[in-house]
Design a protein around this motif. Structure first.
Motif, PDB file in Angstrom:
ATOM      1  N   ARG A 125      66.697  41.888  21.691  1.00  0.00           N
ATOM      2  CA  ARG A 125      66.828  43.363  21.325  1.00  0.00           C
ATOM      3  C   ARG A 125      65.284  44.019  21.237  1.00  0.00           C
ATOM      4  O   ARG A 125      64.954  45.244  21.870  1.00  0.00           O
ATOM      5  CB  ARG A 125      67.507  43.709  20.128  1.00  0.00           C
ATOM      6  CG  ARG A 125      68.949  43.562  20.115  1.00  0.00           C
ATOM      7  CD  ARG A 125      69.581  44.101  19.001  1.00  0.00           C
ATOM      8  NE  ARG A 125      70.998  44.171  19.114  1.00  0.00           N
ATOM      9  CZ  ARG A 125      72.002  43.655  18.604  1.00  0.00           C
ATOM     10  NH1 ARG A 125      71.424  42.377  18.100  1.00  0.00           N
ATOM     11  NH2 ARG A 125      73.172  43.281  18.634  1.00  0.00           N
ATOM     12  N   ILE A 126      64.280  43.282  20.750  1.00  0.00           N
ATOM     13  CA  ILE A 126      62.964  43.839  20.658  1.00  0.00           C
ATOM     14  C   ILE A 126      62.093  44.059  21.932  1.00  0.00           C
ATOM     15  O   ILE A 126      61.712  45.069  22.287  1.00  0.00           O
ATOM     16  CB  ILE A 126      62.039  42.839  19.800  1.00  0.00           C
ATOM     17  CG1 ILE A 126      62.650  42.986  18.315  1.00  0.00           C
ATOM     18  CG2 ILE A 126      60.607  43.369  19.873  1.00  0.00           C
ATOM     19  CD1 ILE A 126      62.032  41.932  17.259  1.00  0.00           C
ATOM     20  N   ALA A 127      62.456  42.933  22.872  1.00  0.00           N
ATOM     21  CA  ALA A 127      62.031  43.120  24.093  1.00  0.00           C
ATOM     22  C   ALA A 127      62.574  44.288  24.808  1.00  0.00           C
ATOM     23  O   ALA A 127      61.911  44.946  25.624  1.00  0.00           O
ATOM     24  CB  ALA A 127      62.285  41.791  24.816  1.00  0.00           C
ATOM     25  N   SER A 128      63.954  44.372  24.655  1.00  0.00           N
ATOM     26  CA  SER A 128      64.620  45.679  25.333  1.00  0.00           C
ATOM     27  C   SER A 128      63.964  46.870  24.848  1.00  0.00           C
ATOM     28  O   SER A 128      63.653  47.888  25.830  1.00  0.00           O
ATOM     29  CB  SER A 128      66.141  45.608  24.934  1.00  0.00           C
ATOM     30  OG  SER A 128      66.549  46.962  25.261  1.00  0.00           O
ATOM     31  N   LEU A 129      63.661  47.162  23.614  1.00  0.00           N
ATOM     32  CA  LEU A 129      62.912  48.262  23.316  1.00  0.00           C
ATOM     33  C   LEU A 129      61.641  48.673  23.697  1.00  0.00           C
ATOM     34  O   LEU A 129      61.144  49.548  24.138  1.00  0.00           O
ATOM     35  CB  LEU A 129      63.015  48.359  21.630  1.00  0.00           C
ATOM     36  CG  LEU A 129      64.051  48.682  20.687  1.00  0.00           C
ATOM     37  CD1 LEU A 129      63.815  48.277  19.476  1.00  0.00           C
ATOM     38  CD2 LEU A 129      64.390  49.966  21.072  1.00  0.00           C
ATOM     39  N   LEU A 130      60.893  47.297  23.784  1.00  0.00           N
ATOM     40  CA  LEU A 130      59.451  47.301  24.246  1.00  0.00           C
ATOM     41  C   LEU A 130      59.346  47.660  25.539  1.00  0.00           C
ATOM     42  O   LEU A 130      58.230  47.935  26.115  1.00  0.00           O
ATOM     43  CB  LEU A 130      58.616  46.055  23.666  1.00  0.00           C
ATOM     44  CG  LEU A 130      58.500  46.012  22.394  1.00  0.00           C
ATOM     45  CD1 LEU A 130      57.868  44.627  21.931  1.00  0.00           C
ATOM     46  CD2 LEU A 130      57.640  46.912  21.641  1.00  0.00           C
ATOM     47  N   LEU A 131      60.316  47.256  26.389  1.00  0.00           N
ATOM     48  CA  LEU A 131      60.534  47.452  27.835  1.00  0.00           C
ATOM     49  C   LEU A 131      60.682  48.806  28.286  1.00  0.00           C
ATOM     50  O   LEU A 131      60.919  49.081  29.329  1.00  0.00           O
ATOM     51  CB  LEU A 131      61.176  46.465  28.705  1.00  0.00           C
ATOM     52  CG  LEU A 131      60.392  45.188  28.943  1.00  0.00           C
ATOM     53  CD1 LEU A 131      61.384  44.272  29.324  1.00  0.00           C
ATOM     54  CD2 LEU A 131      59.303  45.434  29.986  1.00  0.00           C
ATOM     55  N   GLN A 132      60.847  49.941  27.202  1.00  0.00           N
ATOM     56  CA  GLN A 132      61.451  51.195  27.503  1.00  0.00           C
ATOM     57  C   GLN A 132      60.243  52.075  27.543  1.00  0.00           C
ATOM     58  O   GLN A 132      59.131  51.791  27.129  1.00  0.00           O
ATOM     59  CB  GLN A 132      62.557  51.608  26.473  1.00  0.00           C
ATOM     60  CG  GLN A 132      63.903  50.886  26.605  1.00  0.00           C
ATOM     61  CD  GLN A 132      64.854  51.386  25.408  1.00  0.00           C
ATOM     62  OE1 GLN A 132      64.544  52.467  24.956  1.00  0.00           O
ATOM     63  NE2 GLN A 132      65.831  50.498  25.361  1.00  0.00           N
ATOM     64  N   TYR A 133      60.370  53.165  28.008  1.00  0.00           N
ATOM     65  CA  TYR A 133      59.146  54.312  28.250  1.00  0.00           C
ATOM     66  C   TYR A 133      58.823  54.293  26.928  1.00  0.00           C
ATOM     67  O   TYR A 133      59.614  55.012  25.973  1.00  0.00           O
ATOM     68  CB  TYR A 133      59.533  55.493  28.737  1.00  0.00           C
ATOM     69  CG  TYR A 133      58.774  56.411  29.057  1.00  0.00           C
ATOM     70  CD1 TYR A 133      57.622  56.392  29.874  1.00  0.00           C
ATOM     71  CD2 TYR A 133      58.791  57.615  28.159  1.00  0.00           C
ATOM     72  CE1 TYR A 133      56.784  57.338  29.819  1.00  0.00           C
ATOM     73  CE2 TYR A 133      57.918  58.775  28.354  1.00  0.00           C
ATOM     74  CZ  TYR A 133      56.775  58.566  29.132  1.00  0.00           C
ATOM     75  OH  TYR A 133      55.690  59.552  29.286  1.00  0.00           O
ATOM     76  N   PRO A 134      57.458  54.314  26.702  1.00  0.00           N
ATOM     77  CA  PRO A 134      56.847  54.499  25.168  1.00  0.00           C
ATOM     78  C   PRO A 134      56.620  56.196  24.959  1.00  0.00           C
ATOM     79  O   PRO A 134      55.621  56.345  25.038  1.00  0.00           O
ATOM     80  CB  PRO A 134      55.575  53.726  25.374  1.00  0.00           C
ATOM     81  CG  PRO A 134      55.207  53.977  26.897  1.00  0.00           C
ATOM     82  CD  PRO A 134      56.493  53.834  27.566  1.00  0.00           C
TER      83      PRO A 134
END
Length: 263
Positions: free
Chosen positions: A39-48
């Protein structure tokens, strides 16, 4: 993985390969840590965007609280950079890495099928897998977008939930290689994901080498390709058009859905 002798019965070889590739049985604590990692990786791979940038302290703390694993160590290397970088610089870097470089696109079926009719069927099959599990992407992104695939893996578990990640391992390897060549800190996120998958076979490594050299199959069928600008890409600059940004699949509690894309 060393090929097994041909003298071993085919049914035995099949079962051994399945056992090697099957995720190890996890304790409830390990399963929870693995799901949180995804889940954290999913968030961090989204547009910042500004909301995700504002949540950096919470994300960094969440990574530090993860059980000690190789994946968690890679995530920590990424968040060290992510937390310290200027927000506008983060946005520019993300666009350069994922929207303007075809070799590091986050749309996984492209690496397996290219711009062919098979890709459309692969997207349909992936959507059907999500629906069969009672989950929907909400229509904001294509089902093969890596943050979407990671969110599904976190929700559905290491068996069927992570099956799309295992299926697209070679694409993940290529993205990791492209990000490493570009010296992008996002390589740490891909490295974290790869530690969660079975080790690559010699066939996998050879296929990634071919894919890096030749690119995926090419048969234009109306799907918008996903960026090819910069050196070392699969086609000359200007051939393709970057995609229209879409809302993230999941945002932290302090964030709202992405409404302004990078254009």
């Amino acid at each position: 993985m060393t090929p097994m002798p041909s003298t071993i019965p085919a049914v035995v070889r099949t079962r051994v390969r399945a056992a090697v590739r099957r995720p190890a049985r996890l304790t409830p604590e390990e399963a929870a840590g693995r799901a949180l990692t995804l889940r954290i990786a999913s968030l961090l791979l989204q547009y910042p965007d500004s909301e995700l940038a504002a949540a950096r302290p919470e994300l960094t703390a969440a990574v530090k609280a993860l059980p000690v694993t190789p994946a968690a160590e890679h995530l920590a290397e990424f968040t060290d950079w992510f937390a310290a970088e200027d927000p506008e610089a983060l946005e520019r870097h993300y666009v350069e890495m994922f929207d303007l470089r075809r070799k590091s696109s986050l749309y996984l079926t492209y690496y397996l099928h290219g711009d062919t009719r098979r890709r459309g069927m692969a997207l349909l099959t992936l959507n059907q897998r999500y629906r069969a599990a009672g989950w929907s992407t909400g229509g904001g992104e294509l089902p093969d977008h890596l943050p979407v695939v990671l969110e599904f893996a976190a929700l559905a578990g290491p068996g069927g939930g992570e099956a799309p990640l295992r299926q697209h391992r070679r694409g993940l390897e290529l993205i990791h290689r492209a990000l490493t060549d570009a010296d992008s800190p996002y390589r740490y996120l891909l490295a974290a994901l790869l530690t969660l998958l079975p080790p690559p076979t010699e066939e996998d490594r050879a296929a990634v080498d071919r894919l890096a050299a030749e690119g995926p199959p090419d048969e234009e069928v109306g799907l918008d390709p996903y960026g090819t600008y910069g050196e070392g890409e699969f086609a000359p600059p200007g051939t393709f058009v970057p995609p229209v940004p879409a809302a993230p699949t999941r945002v932290p509690p302090t964030a709202t859905s992405r409404t302004e894309g990078h254009r």
